[in-house]
Design a protein around this motif. Structure first.
Motif, short mmCIF file in Angstrom:
data_model
loop_
_atom_site.label_atom_id
_atom_site.label_comp_id
_atom_site.label_asym_id
_atom_site.label_seq_id
_atom_site.Cartn_x
_atom_site.Cartn_y
_atom_site.Cartn_z
N ILE A 165 11.78 7.25 -1.05
CA ILE A 165 11.77 7.19 -2.83
C ILE A 165 11.22 8.47 -3.23
O ILE A 165 11.73 9.22 -4.07
CB ILE A 165 10.82 6.27 -3.15
CG1 ILE A 165 11.47 5.03 -2.87
CG2 ILE A 165 10.67 6.28 -4.72
CD1 ILE A 165 10.57 3.51 -2.85
N GLY A 166 9.91 9.12 -2.62
CA GLY A 166 9.65 10.26 -3.01
C GLY A 166 10.66 11.64 -2.63
O GLY A 166 10.80 12.40 -3.73
N LEU A 226 9.87 4.39 -13.34
CA LEU A 226 8.47 4.72 -13.83
C LEU A 226 7.82 3.57 -14.31
O LEU A 226 6.43 3.25 -14.13
CB LEU A 226 8.69 5.61 -14.88
CG LEU A 226 7.32 6.59 -15.55
CD1 LEU A 226 6.61 6.98 -14.48
CD2 LEU A 226 7.49 7.46 -16.62
N VAL A 227 8.20 2.83 -15.25
CA VAL A 227 7.66 1.43 -15.84
C VAL A 227 7.45 0.59 -14.55
O VAL A 227 6.23 0.08 -14.58
CB VAL A 227 8.67 0.51 -16.78
CG1 VAL A 227 8.11 -0.42 -17.25
CG2 VAL A 227 8.73 1.86 -17.96
N GLY A 228 8.26 0.22 -13.84
CA GLY A 228 8.08 -0.77 -12.69
C GLY A 228 6.93 -0.12 -11.70
O GLY A 228 6.08 -0.87 -11.56
N ALA A 229 7.19 1.14 -11.66
CA ALA A 229 5.81 1.61 -10.58
C ALA A 229 4.52 1.81 -11.42
O ALA A 229 3.67 1.54 -10.62
CB ALA A 229 6.43 3.14 -10.36
N ALA A 272 0.87 -1.26 -0.01
CA ALA A 272 0.30 0.01 -0.07
C ALA A 272 0.84 1.15 0.18
O ALA A 272 0.59 2.29 -0.50
CB ALA A 272 -0.94 0.08 1.23
N GLY A 273 2.08 1.17 0.67
CA GLY A 273 2.92 2.48 0.69
C GLY A 273 3.65 2.49 -0.49
O GLY A 273 3.44 3.79 -1.18
N LEU A 274 4.18 1.58 -0.85
CA LEU A 274 5.04 1.79 -2.20
C LEU A 274 4.40 2.35 -3.31
O LEU A 274 4.69 2.62 -4.29
CB LEU A 274 6.02 0.37 -2.35
CG LEU A 274 7.28 0.20 -1.29
CD1 LEU A 274 7.77 -1.19 -1.55
CD2 LEU A 274 8.03 1.27 -1.64
N SER A 275 3.04 1.33 -3.50
CA SER A 275 2.27 1.67 -4.46
C SER A 275 2.06 3.16 -4.71
O SER A 275 1.31 3.84 -5.85
CB SER A 275 0.78 0.87 -4.51
OG SER A 275 1.33 -0.52 -4.66
N ASP A 276 2.00 3.89 -3.58
CA ASP A 276 1.78 5.42 -3.71
C ASP A 276 2.92 6.16 -4.71
O ASP A 276 2.75 7.26 -5.18
CB ASP A 276 1.58 6.00 -2.31
CG ASP A 276 0.40 5.76 -1.40
OD1 ASP A 276 -0.67 5.74 -2.18
OD2 ASP A 276 0.41 5.77 -0.29
N ALA A 278 8.23 -4.49 -6.58
CA ALA A 278 8.36 -3.19 -5.99
C ALA A 278 9.79 -2.72 -5.74
O ALA A 278 10.35 -1.74 -5.46
CB ALA A 278 8.02 -3.04 -4.52
N THR A 279 10.65 -3.74 -5.72
CA THR A 279 12.25 -3.69 -5.65
C THR A 279 12.78 -2.63 -6.84
O THR A 279 13.71 -2.22 -6.57
CB THR A 279 13.18 -4.92 -5.69
OG1 THR A 279 12.68 -5.44 -7.01
CG2 THR A 279 12.65 -5.84 -4.52
N VAL A 280 12.04 -2.29 -7.82
CA VAL A 280 12.58 -1.43 -8.77
C VAL A 280 12.55 0.04 -8.17
O VAL A 280 13.17 0.63 -9.02
CB VAL A 280 11.41 -1.47 -9.92
CG1 VAL A 280 10.21 -0.42 -9.77
CG2 VAL A 280 12.00 -0.95 -11.38
N PHE A 281 11.92 0.43 -7.24
CA PHE A 281 11.85 1.64 -6.58
C PHE A 281 13.55 2.03 -6.25
O PHE A 281 13.78 3.22 -6.00
CB PHE A 281 11.19 1.91 -5.56
CG PHE A 281 9.71 1.95 -5.93
CD1 PHE A 281 9.30 2.72 -6.66
CD2 PHE A 281 8.88 0.85 -5.62
CE1 PHE A 281 7.91 2.93 -7.25
CE2 PHE A 281 7.36 1.03 -6.01
CZ PHE A 281 6.82 2.12 -6.82
#
Length: 416
Positions: free
Chosen positions: A245-246, A290-293, A29-33, A159-162
């Motif tokens: 990340i932000g 961007l693609v992974g997110a 839920a967090g990382l998908s933000d 999510a590791t793509v971040f």
């Protein structure tokens, strides 16, 4: 008198195993933000205002910890998702209103995710007519045809793509002193553009779909009150990683684009502009992120929508159920994904404006949902011993007030 010594190796291993078993709702839920809409918002914030508005991201991350913790606790304690609880606490009309709010916010943000997929793959010269429908089919098949734990592991792996954004931030060589000042010293220009991007930052970090998803996912994962301590670690970890990340997206844009007066409208613009300023590796990492997110969020947004619709209808909603026993769940997921992909493929639509304004809409629609959660959190009939204390109720009220202040300021200066 017996003394309690340090935990044994076996005890530590048991705790680690229990934590790993619980991990999932908070992280996802967090990382998908940090989805394409979020990355775009953070990129524009850094490119337009440098390090000045980093404090907004910090406060939004704190609010994310507070309300994601509440959402997870509500799901674990009651065994119900957010829409189901609103229906029980406030009645059918209120839950119908909440559902409409969530579906509007979710569909708008799902369009933003597929816009991000189109933009991200476009940086690698893949046309939207190819990338968008294939991505929609692939993520839908992976989520709906897999077992719960297999799907969860796949999403967490994605999510590791971040990490790419952290690397891009360092490669941009930001001014860490200015970044630290912007993080802790609240200042901002009182302009329409600044208020708009601040509101969008709040809306993209503390998104309505995330509040619904984390609660429903905790229920689907079958967590119990014994897991609450570990789930809190999961939530805090996910929220802090989201903020980190932000932060790196903002400082990468501030150090390169803002420092040279380069204006952008999207995350893909930021990725392209980074190449001559920070090198091709930073640009490629930004594009890969961007693609992974986009793929991660495009898988989870329809899932949040499907959970909410089924909770309102009282229908089965679990990833381990087959189509025969959870047809509404499957149909809701596929319909949300199809609408999101279809809108993006429509010719002539201002995708970047849709992407940013969807986050402003998130902030506006956030208010009624936070109000419902505030009331449920204090209801001892529903939450029992886990009901909100006075101090936590004050924290929830302050967060509500700050969101309302952002929206009020935007209305006063005129809607975009």
């Amino acid at each position: 008198m017996a003394t309690t010594g340090p935990p044994t190796v076996a005890a530590r291993r048991t705790r680690v195993a229990m934590l790993v078993a619980v991990l999932g709702p908070g992280l996802l839920a967090g990382l998908s933000d940090d989805d394409p809409a979020g990355i775009t918002t953070y990129s524009v914030l850094g490119a337009s205002y440098g390090y000045q508005l980093l404090w907004v991201l910090l406060l939004s991350t704190v609010a994310l910890v507070v309300f994601h913790s509440l959402g997870a606790r509500m799901g674990v304690v009651t065994g119900q998702g957010l829409i189901g609880l609103i229906r029980q606490r406030y009645g059918v009309r209120a839950s119908a209103l909440a559902l409409v709010v969530l579906v509007l916010a979710n569909v708008g943000t799902t369009c933003a995710e597929f816009a991000g997929i189109a933009a991200g793959f476009g940086l690698f010269h893949v046309p939207p007519a190819v990338s968008v429908p294939i991505s929609a089919v692939v993520v839908s098949a992976l989520v709906l045809r897999g077992r719960f734990h297999r799907v969860e592991h796949l999403l967490m792996g994605l999510a590791t793509v971040f990490v790419a954004y952290v690397a891009a931030g360092f490669l941009a060589h930001p001014d860490w002193g200015k970044a630290a000042t912007g993080l802790v010293l609240p200042t901002m220009p009182l302009s329409h553009g600044a208020v708009l991007i601040v509101t969008a930052t709040v809306g993209t970090t503390l998104a309505p779909w995330g509040l619904s998803f984390i609660q429903s996912y905790a229920v689907d994962k079958k967590l119990t009150t014994d897991d609450l301590g570990y789930e809190r670690v999961d939530v805090i970890t996910g929220a802090v990683l989201t903020g980190v990340i932000g932060f790196f997206v903002v400082v990468a844009s501030a150090a390169t684009l803002h420092a040279r007066g380069v204006t952008i409208e999207s995350a893909s613009d930021a990725a392209g502009a980074l190449e001559p300023l920070a090198g091709p590796l930073a640009s490629t990492l930004f594009a890969l992120g961007l693609v992974g997110a986009a793929l991660l969020a495009a898988a989870i947004l329809p899932l949040s929508t499907a959970y909410s619709i089924c909770e309102f209808a009282g229908a089965e909603a679990a990833l381990d159920d087959d189509f025969e026993h959870a047809s509404l769940f499957y149909v809701s997921y596929l319909a949300t994904a199809a609408v999101g992909a279809g809108v993006v493929l429509a010719p002539g639509l201002p995708l970047i404006r849709i992407l940013v304004l969807s986050q402003v809409l998130n902030a506006v629609l956030l208010l009624p949902l936070l109000g419902f959660m505030f009331g449920i959190a204090r209801d001892r009939d529903l939450m029992g011993q886990y009901a909100a204390t006075r101090s936590m109720s004050a924290v929830y009220a302050v967060t509500l007030g700050l969101v309302a202040l952002c929206i009020g300021a935007l209305l006063a200066l005129g809607l975009p």
